[in-house]
Design a protein around this motif. Structure first.
Motif, PDB file in Angstrom:
ATOM      1  N   GLY A  59       0.843  -1.189   0.000  1.00  0.00           N
ATOM      2  CA  GLY A  59       0.000   0.000   0.000  1.00  0.00           C
ATOM      3  C   GLY A  59       0.878   1.239   0.000  1.00  0.00           C
ATOM      4  O   GLY A  59       2.083   1.187  -0.230  1.00  0.00           O
ATOM      5  N   PHE A  60       0.266   2.383   0.311  1.00  0.00           N
ATOM      6  CA  PHE A  60       1.038   3.624   0.432  1.00  0.00           C
ATOM      7  C   PHE A  60       0.177   4.652   1.149  1.00  0.00           C
ATOM      8  O   PHE A  60      -0.939   4.963   0.701  1.00  0.00           O
ATOM      9  CB  PHE A  60       1.447   4.166  -0.938  1.00  0.00           C
ATOM     10  N   GLY A  61       0.676   5.170   2.272  1.00  0.00           N
ATOM     11  CA  GLY A  61      -0.106   6.135   3.032  1.00  0.00           C
ATOM     12  C   GLY A  61      -1.451   5.543   3.426  1.00  0.00           C
ATOM     13  O   GLY A  61      -1.518   4.480   4.021  1.00  0.00           O
ATOM     14  N   LYS A  62      -2.535   6.209   3.053  1.00  0.00           N
ATOM     15  CA  LYS A  62      -3.875   5.739   3.380  1.00  0.00           C
ATOM     16  C   LYS A  62      -4.428   4.756   2.344  1.00  0.00           C
ATOM     17  O   LYS A  62      -5.532   4.238   2.500  1.00  0.00           O
ATOM     18  CB  LYS A  62      -4.836   6.935   3.541  1.00  0.00           C
ATOM     19  N   TRP A  63      -3.649   4.499   1.256  1.00  0.00           N
ATOM     20  CA  TRP A  63      -4.098   3.573   0.225  1.00  0.00           C
ATOM     21  C   TRP A  63      -3.662   2.157   0.592  1.00  0.00           C
ATOM     22  O   TRP A  63      -2.471   1.862   0.695  1.00  0.00           O
ATOM     23  CB  TRP A  63      -3.533   3.970  -1.136  1.00  0.00           C
ATOM     24  N   LYS A  64      -4.632   1.275   0.770  1.00  0.00           N
ATOM     25  CA  LYS A  64      -4.373  -0.111   1.153  1.00  0.00           C
ATOM     26  C   LYS A  64      -4.529  -1.000  -0.081  1.00  0.00           C
ATOM     27  O   LYS A  64      -5.474  -0.832  -0.850  1.00  0.00           O
ATOM     28  CB  LYS A  64      -5.367  -0.537   2.244  1.00  0.00           C
ATOM     29  N   LEU A  83       4.366   1.774   6.857  1.00  0.00           N
ATOM     30  CA  LEU A  83       3.845   0.495   6.390  1.00  0.00           C
ATOM     31  C   LEU A  83       4.938  -0.573   6.385  1.00  0.00           C
ATOM     32  O   LEU A  83       4.679  -1.741   6.700  1.00  0.00           O
ATOM     33  CB  LEU A  83       3.246   0.648   4.989  1.00  0.00           C
ATOM     34  N   MET A  84       6.152  -0.191   6.042  1.00  0.00           N
ATOM     35  CA  MET A  84       7.258  -1.158   6.075  1.00  0.00           C
ATOM     36  C   MET A  84       7.457  -1.683   7.493  1.00  0.00           C
ATOM     37  O   MET A  84       7.588  -2.893   7.705  1.00  0.00           O
ATOM     38  CB  MET A  84       8.534  -0.499   5.542  1.00  0.00           C
ATOM     39  N   LEU A  85       7.455  -0.774   8.475  1.00  0.00           N
ATOM     40  CA  LEU A  85       7.627  -1.197   9.860  1.00  0.00           C
ATOM     41  C   LEU A  85       6.452  -2.068  10.311  1.00  0.00           C
ATOM     42  O   LEU A  85       6.650  -3.104  10.965  1.00  0.00           O
ATOM     43  CB  LEU A  85       7.756   0.020  10.775  1.00  0.00           C
ATOM     44  N   LYS A  86       5.243  -1.677   9.954  1.00  0.00           N
ATOM     45  CA  LYS A  86       4.057  -2.461  10.316  1.00  0.00           C
ATOM     46  C   LYS A  86       4.136  -3.862   9.731  1.00  0.00           C
ATOM     47  O   LYS A  86       3.812  -4.858  10.401  1.00  0.00           O
ATOM     48  CB  LYS A  86       2.793  -1.752   9.823  1.00  0.00           C
ATOM     49  N   THR A  87       4.573  -3.969   8.483  1.00  0.00           N
ATOM     50  CA  THR A  87       4.634  -5.271   7.817  1.00  0.00           C
ATOM     51  C   THR A  87       5.717  -6.148   8.418  1.00  0.00           C
ATOM     52  O   THR A  87       5.535  -7.360   8.582  1.00  0.00           O
ATOM     53  CB  THR A  87       4.856  -5.089   6.304  1.00  0.00           C
ATOM     54  N   VAL A  88       6.854  -5.560   8.767  1.00  0.00           N
ATOM     55  CA  VAL A  88       7.904  -6.309   9.454  1.00  0.00           C
ATOM     56  C   VAL A  88       7.388  -6.861  10.784  1.00  0.00           C
ATOM     57  O   VAL A  88       7.599  -8.034  11.113  1.00  0.00           O
ATOM     58  CB  VAL A  88       9.148  -5.425   9.675  1.00  0.00           C
TER      59      VAL A  88
END
Length: 258
Positions: free
Chosen positions: A17-22, A49-54
């Motif tokens: 995603g990117f920002g608010k775009w999922k 998002l990178m940190l969240k996904t990790v």
């Protein structure tokens, strides 16, 4: 070299995603995969998002790797671009290095690197670009994921001392020469077809091409990696179908490997 893939596994492109775009249903997909290819901010992804996904991969015990792409957020890294090899080398270092910072912060090792989308196709067309990408990857000393049959890429990896993990594709289409057809240029694959393809690859070492003809993949008796894409409209149903088939194959072929 000892096989790195010990049983049939699923790897999936995540954090796209990117920002608010999922984009994909990452929270649900992460429960069903073995390996996550995490977008690094060029074709998709952003720092949060990178940190969240990790963190999501860590929570589910999923191996995490970098998924670098072309600098093309608008086109999701799937538009052709002309890039100087020196610039390409720097772009790979930049992206993988960024993801590794987040992995280091969470105490998660960098498992692998897997090029995304048009970068993947660019490497197949242009060996100078292929070498630039792989020379950057070599600095991180982790395996590279790539297509079964990508012999030139595999040879460069061997020269550079990089393990090359060959994967099969079940939610996209092959042409008659076992080359991938870019997304958007074939009819969408159904979850039922994905289940059938996974079982066929595991049991007969063959899939089908875009015309429906038998396509040998030549994994032999070795375990292999199945790639799925999180940005497909039916990504969650695709994953459930693939996971069911992979679990059947592992029970049949690798019952003693956890």
């Amino acid at each position: 070299m000892e096989d790195i893939v010990k049983k049939v596994e699923i790897n999936c492109d995540m954090g796209e995603g990117f920002g608010k775009w999922k984009m994909g249903p990452d929270e649900e997909l992460m429960k069903m995969i073995d390996v996550a290819n995490i977008a690094c901010g060029f074709h998709a992804g952003d720092p949060s998002l990178m940190l969240k996904t990790v963190k999501l991969a860590k929570a589910h015990g999923v191996k995490a790797g970098a998924h670098p792409g072309l600098q093309d957020l608008f086109g999701f890294g799937r538009r052709q671009m002309v890039i100087d090899p020196a610039d390409m080398y720097a772009m790979i270092l930049y992206q993988v290095g960024a993801l590794k910072a987040f992995l280091d912060a969470e105490g998660v090792p960098l498992n692998h690197i897997k090029p995304h989308g048009e970068l993947f196709h660019y490497m197949q067309r242009d060996l100078t670009i292929c070498r630039a990408v792989l020379e950057a990857c070599a600095l991180f000393k982790v395996p590279v994921y790539g297509a079964k049959g990508a012999d030139e890429e595999k040879a460069i990896c061997e020269e550079l001392g990089l393990p090359f993990i060959e994967e099969a594709y079940v939610d996209v289409a092959y042409d008659k020469n076992a080359k991938l057809i870019p997304i958007g240029q074939f009819k969408m694959v159904t979850p039922e077809e994905i289940n059938t393809k996974v079982l066929s690859i595991g049991r007969t070492d063959a899939s089908v091409d875009v015309e429906g003809n038998k396509l040998p993949l030549n994994f032999g008796d070795k375990p292999f990696s199945i790639c799925l894409h999180s940005d497909m409209p039916t990504a969650l149903e695709n994953m459930k179908a693939a996971r069911k088939a992979v679990d059947v194959l592992n029970a049949e072929k690798f019952p003693n490997i956890k």
